[in-house]
Motif scaffolding. Structure first.
Motif, mmCIF file in Angstrom:
data_model
loop_
_atom_site.group_PDB
_atom_site.id
_atom_site.type_symbol
_atom_site.label_atom_id
_atom_site.label_comp_id
_atom_site.label_asym_id
_atom_site.label_seq_id
_atom_site.Cartn_x
_atom_site.Cartn_y
_atom_site.Cartn_z
ATOM 1 N N GLN A 20 0.856 -1.178 0.000
ATOM 2 C CA GLN A 20 0.000 0.000 0.000
ATOM 3 C C GLN A 20 0.897 1.234 0.000
ATOM 4 O OE1 GLN A 20 -3.745 -0.169 0.142
ATOM 5 N NE2 GLN A 20 -2.907 -2.037 -0.716
ATOM 6 N N ASP A 93 -2.365 5.502 -1.964
ATOM 7 C CA ASP A 93 -3.625 4.937 -1.461
ATOM 8 C C ASP A 93 -4.086 5.692 -0.216
ATOM 9 O OD1 ASP A 93 -3.776 2.604 -3.309
ATOM 10 O OD2 ASP A 93 -1.916 2.052 -2.297
ATOM 11 N N ASP A 115 -7.887 7.879 3.905
ATOM 12 C CA ASP A 115 -8.097 7.062 2.716
ATOM 13 C C ASP A 115 -8.299 8.008 1.521
ATOM 14 O OD1 ASP A 115 -9.434 5.568 0.608
ATOM 15 O OD2 ASP A 115 -9.760 3.982 2.065
ATOM 16 N N LEU A 150 -3.596 -1.644 7.007
ATOM 17 C CA LEU A 150 -3.605 -1.277 5.597
ATOM 18 C C LEU A 150 -3.110 -2.390 4.697
ATOM 19 C CD1 LEU A 150 -2.322 2.413 5.531
ATOM 20 C CD2 LEU A 150 -4.587 1.516 6.053
ATOM 21 N N TYR A 151 -2.074 -3.098 5.138
ATOM 22 C CA TYR A 151 -1.457 -4.086 4.276
ATOM 23 C C TYR A 151 -1.990 -5.491 4.488
ATOM 24 C CZ TYR A 151 1.272 -3.916 8.568
ATOM 25 O OH TYR A 151 1.639 -3.855 9.888
ATOM 26 N N LYS A 232 -8.908 0.621 -6.267
ATOM 27 C CA LYS A 232 -9.410 -0.436 -5.390
ATOM 28 C C LYS A 232 -10.629 -1.147 -5.966
ATOM 29 C CE LYS A 232 -7.929 2.114 -1.296
ATOM 30 N NZ LYS A 232 -8.370 2.776 -0.047
#
Length: 255
Positions: A20, A93, A115, A150-151, A232
């Protein structure tokens, strides 16, 4: 007649799922004097973020170029709309922003993660330190909080549609790695199956494998390909329908 549809491809496309991308911008009072030394909180935070697996950080030179094009300064108030705009321009992102406050002999660093797609603040954390040594010791923990989750997010969750040749598919990926499949070709078919995601050891991308079975017709599909995300809500992979050859197919998230 039972049909087995198998496609294995080694096309080396990079997927956004492998990491990300975050940009650090808009830290209010970023350059400050603390314990008689000048410090830049953005640089300190970036230094910690680059050591976290699954996270890529936008280079400061690239970010500064975008800021100059937009005639922005790093010290401008980082509202969510501006953060979204800048994040999109550097293909990030998420944007990490925040503020620095010095109260007596203590420094308080507050950070927020926005975000880029939704403008929603998804993480917030702060640290308080009375010395540079204490600050450095605690900053990695702050960086981890900023990118928490996030990842590890399963970006596939939800329903995606695609066309493979003239055939239309809707695939719903569930959190337990099962899936339901709607296939509209010469006839309409409903099936169930499983999916998996694993890292390709050569390209560093991720391989999505979909196994589906249509009970009424006893047909099966097995699609396995390195995927490439565009944002996304869209990704491409190689798939095929029936006995026709595999084609690069775009999946679009519909819900």
């Amino acid at each position: 007649m039972k049909k087995i549809i198998t496609l294995l491809t080694t096309l080396f496309m990079v997927t956004a799922l492998s990491a990300q991308t975050v940009a650090v911008w808009g830290i209010e009072d970023d350059i400050c004097w603390f314990c008689n030394e000048s410090i830049t909180m953005s640089d300190l935070l970036i230094d910690e973020l680059v050591h976290i697996d699954g996270i890529k950080v936008v280079e400061r030179t690239r970010l500064n170029k975008v800021l100059q094009e937009l005639n922005f300064q790093n010290s401008i108030y980082a509202d969510t709309d501006t953060a979204k705009q800048i994040g999109k321009m550097v293909n990030a992102d998420y944007v990490i922003t925040g503020s620095v406050t010095i109260m007596e002999c203590d420094l308080i660093f507050t950070a927020r993660t926005i975000d880029v797609e939704t403008g929603v603040i998804i993480n917030s954390s702060k640290i308080k330190a009375s010395s540079l040594n204490e600050l450095n010791n605690r900053l990695y923990g702050l960086a981890k909080e900023c990118v928490k989750g996030l990842y590890s997010t399963n970006i596939y969750l939800g329903t995606w549609s695609c066309y493979v040749g003239d055939d239309y598919y809707e695939i719903t990926f569930n959190s337990d790695y099962t899936c339901s499949i709607y296939w509209e070709g010469e006839t309409e078919k409903n099936g169930t199956g499983t999916y998996s995601v694993e890292e390709d050891p050569i390209s560093g991308g991720q391989i999505l494998t979909i196994n589906g079975r249509f009970k009424a017709t006893k047909e099966r599909i097995t699609w396995s390909s390195i995927v490439a995300f565009s944002g996304k809500k869209s990704f491409t992979m190689y798939a095929k329908s029936g006995e026709r050859g595999g084609k690069k197919t775009t999946f679009t998230k519909i819900k």
